[in-house]
Design a protein around this motif. Structure first.
Motif, PDB file in Angstrom:
ATOM      1  N   VAL A 204       0.830  -1.202   0.000  1.00 26.66           N
ATOM      2  CA  VAL A 204       0.000   0.000   0.000  1.00 26.66           C
ATOM      3  C   VAL A 204       0.868   1.257   0.000  1.00 26.66           C
ATOM      4  CG1 VAL A 204      -1.710   1.262   1.345  1.00 26.66           C
ATOM      5  CG2 VAL A 204      -1.963  -1.177   1.030  1.00 26.66           C
ATOM      6  N   ILE A 205       1.985   1.213   0.694  1.00 25.66           N
ATOM      7  CA  ILE A 205       2.904   2.355   0.671  1.00 25.66           C
ATOM      8  C   ILE A 205       3.482   2.539  -0.733  1.00 25.66           C
ATOM      9  CG2 ILE A 205       5.157   3.158   1.504  1.00 25.66           C
ATOM     10  CD1 ILE A 205       4.372   2.020   4.246  1.00 25.66           C
ATOM     11  N   SER A 206       3.791   1.443  -1.409  1.00 28.96           N
ATOM     12  CA  SER A 206       4.316   1.575  -2.776  1.00 28.96           C
ATOM     13  C   SER A 206       3.253   2.103  -3.731  1.00 28.96           C
ATOM     14  CB  SER A 206       4.888   0.243  -3.261  1.00 28.96           C
ATOM     15  OG  SER A 206       3.877  -0.712  -3.401  1.00 28.96           O
ATOM     16  N   ILE A 207       1.995   1.709  -3.539  1.00 28.54           N
ATOM     17  CA  ILE A 207       0.914   2.253  -4.366  1.00 28.54           C
ATOM     18  C   ILE A 207       0.796   3.752  -4.141  1.00 28.54           C
ATOM     19  CG2 ILE A 207      -1.596   2.294  -4.694  1.00 28.54           C
ATOM     20  CD1 ILE A 207      -1.558  -0.727  -4.016  1.00 28.54           C
ATOM     21  N   SER A 208       0.841   4.159  -2.900  1.00 28.70           N
ATOM     22  CA  SER A 208       0.740   5.581  -2.574  1.00 28.70           C
ATOM     23  C   SER A 208       1.910   6.358  -3.174  1.00 28.70           C
ATOM     24  CB  SER A 208       0.706   5.765  -1.061  1.00 28.70           C
ATOM     25  OG  SER A 208       0.610   7.115  -0.729  1.00 28.70           O
ATOM     26  N   THR A 209       3.106   5.806  -3.087  1.00 35.11           N
ATOM     27  CA  THR A 209       4.278   6.472  -3.634  1.00 35.11           C
ATOM     28  C   THR A 209       4.173   6.617  -5.148  1.00 35.11           C
ATOM     29  OG1 THR A 209       5.612   5.548  -1.846  1.00 35.11           O
ATOM     30  CG2 THR A 209       6.789   6.373  -3.776  1.00 35.11           C
ATOM     31  N   LEU A 210       3.738   5.565  -5.819  1.00 34.43           N
ATOM     32  CA  LEU A 210       3.600   5.632  -7.275  1.00 34.43           C
ATOM     33  C   LEU A 210       2.566   6.677  -7.691  1.00 34.43           C
ATOM     34  CD1 LEU A 210       3.859   1.859  -8.177  1.00 34.43           C
ATOM     35  CD2 LEU A 210       5.413   3.666  -8.914  1.00 34.43           C
ATOM     36  N   HIS A 211       1.473   6.736  -6.955  1.00 35.50           N
ATOM     37  CA  HIS A 211       0.447   7.717  -7.311  1.00 35.50           C
ATOM     38  C   HIS A 211       0.862   9.138  -6.931  1.00 35.50           C
ATOM     39  CE1 HIS A 211      -2.908   5.431  -9.022  1.00 35.50           C
ATOM     40  NE2 HIS A 211      -2.330   4.423  -8.382  1.00 35.50           N
ATOM     41  N   LEU A 212       1.731   9.280  -5.959  1.00 34.50           N
ATOM     42  CA  LEU A 212       2.279  10.607  -5.673  1.00 34.50           C
ATOM     43  C   LEU A 212       3.187  11.073  -6.811  1.00 34.50           C
ATOM     44  CD1 LEU A 212       3.053  10.493  -1.845  1.00 34.50           C
ATOM     45  CD2 LEU A 212       1.364  11.904  -3.017  1.00 34.50           C
ATOM     46  N   LEU A 213       3.830  10.127  -7.487  1.00 30.83           N
ATOM     47  CA  LEU A 213       4.653  10.480  -8.637  1.00 30.83           C
ATOM     48  C   LEU A 213       3.818  11.014  -9.804  1.00 30.83           C
ATOM     49  CD1 LEU A 213       7.188   7.502  -8.687  1.00 30.83           C
ATOM     50  CD2 LEU A 213       7.617   9.854  -7.976  1.00 30.83           C
ATOM     51  N   VAL A 214       2.546  10.662  -9.843  1.00 29.31           N
ATOM     52  CA  VAL A 214       1.668  11.103 -10.919  1.00 29.31           C
ATOM     53  C   VAL A 214       1.069  12.478 -10.630  1.00 29.31           C
ATOM     54  CG1 VAL A 214      -0.430  10.474 -12.210  1.00 29.31           C
ATOM     55  CG2 VAL A 214       1.130   8.729 -11.518  1.00 29.31           C
TER      56      VAL A 214
ATOM     57  N   VAL B 283      -6.273   8.641  -4.155  1.00 27.38           N
ATOM     58  CA  VAL B 283      -5.637   7.323  -4.048  1.00 27.38           C
ATOM     59  C   VAL B 283      -4.457   7.337  -3.078  1.00 27.38           C
ATOM     60  CG1 VAL B 283      -4.400   5.524  -5.322  1.00 27.38           C
ATOM     61  CG2 VAL B 283      -6.451   6.539  -6.290  1.00 27.38           C
ATOM     62  N   PRO B 284      -3.539   8.314  -3.149  1.00 30.10           N
ATOM     63  CA  PRO B 284      -2.455   8.305  -2.157  1.00 30.10           C
ATOM     64  C   PRO B 284      -2.945   8.467  -0.716  1.00 30.10           C
ATOM     65  CG  PRO B 284      -1.886   9.755  -3.964  1.00 30.10           C
ATOM     66  CD  PRO B 284      -3.306   9.337  -4.169  1.00 30.10           C
ATOM     67  N   PHE B 285      -3.941   9.310  -0.524  1.00 29.53           N
ATOM     68  CA  PHE B 285      -4.462   9.505   0.833  1.00 29.53           C
ATOM     69  C   PHE B 285      -5.134   8.231   1.346  1.00 29.53           C
ATOM     70  CE2 PHE B 285      -7.857  10.777   3.785  1.00 29.53           C
ATOM     71  CZ  PHE B 285      -7.075  11.345   4.773  1.00 29.53           C
TER      72      PHE B 285
END
Length: 160
Positions: free
Chosen positions: A95-105, A128-130
């Motif tokens: 879940v942290i990696s999903i959040s990080t990837l979506h923060l990159l977007v 999504v990141p939140f």
């Protein structure tokens, strides 16, 4: 514990995977094309959208699989085991990696907002990141509580 008690949750996990698969098949290519049309100066943006969204789908499915494993441990009366703690740890990492990837977007959402003059688009990009970070905190709390319960159980087993 009866396996029927977690059957609904297992079915829910399977059903949670279907919309993301549909989004990856139908919506992500459309988003990539839209990004290429809105930002013609950045020719690589289409592929960046593909990479980030498809890459975030991988940890999502890994987290769903770990949740499924966690439910299997509950069915086997092995809920208070290190295997369950490890499953929660993997869910938290995914879940942290999903959040990080979506923060990159998020810069992409900013460019969309600038192009369409719609600042609300940035808030949509933060959903999504939140939500992922809320799930990560919840998984971390559950992991810690489960680890403490296992420690208490092992102390009680030593006393008796």
């Amino acid at each position: 514990m009866k396996s029927g008690s977690t059957l609904f949750l297992k079915l829910t996990i399977v059903l949670m995977g279907i919309p993301i698969l549909a989004l990856c098949i139908f919506l992500v290519p459309e988003l990539g094309d839209l990004a290429a049309k809105l930002l013609p100066d950045f020719a690589y943006i289409k592929y960046l959208v593909f990479i980030i969204f498809y890459a975030s789908a991988i940890p999502y499915y890994i987290a769903l699989y770990q949740a499924f494993i966690l439910l299997r441990h509950i069915d086997k009366n092995e809920a208070f085991s290190d295997l369950s703690v490890n499953a929660l740890k993997k869910i938290k990492q995914c879940v942290i990696s999903i959040s990080t990837l979506h923060l990159l977007v998020l810069p992409l959402f900013y460019l969309f907002a600038e192009k369409d003059d719609a600042p609300g688009v940035i808030f949509i990009g933060l959903v999504v990141p939140f939500a992922s970070m809320v799930i990560a905190v919840f998984a971390a709390v559950l992991q810690r509580l489960l680890k403490e319960a296992i420690d208490i159980k092992s102390e009680n087993d030593l006393i008796v």
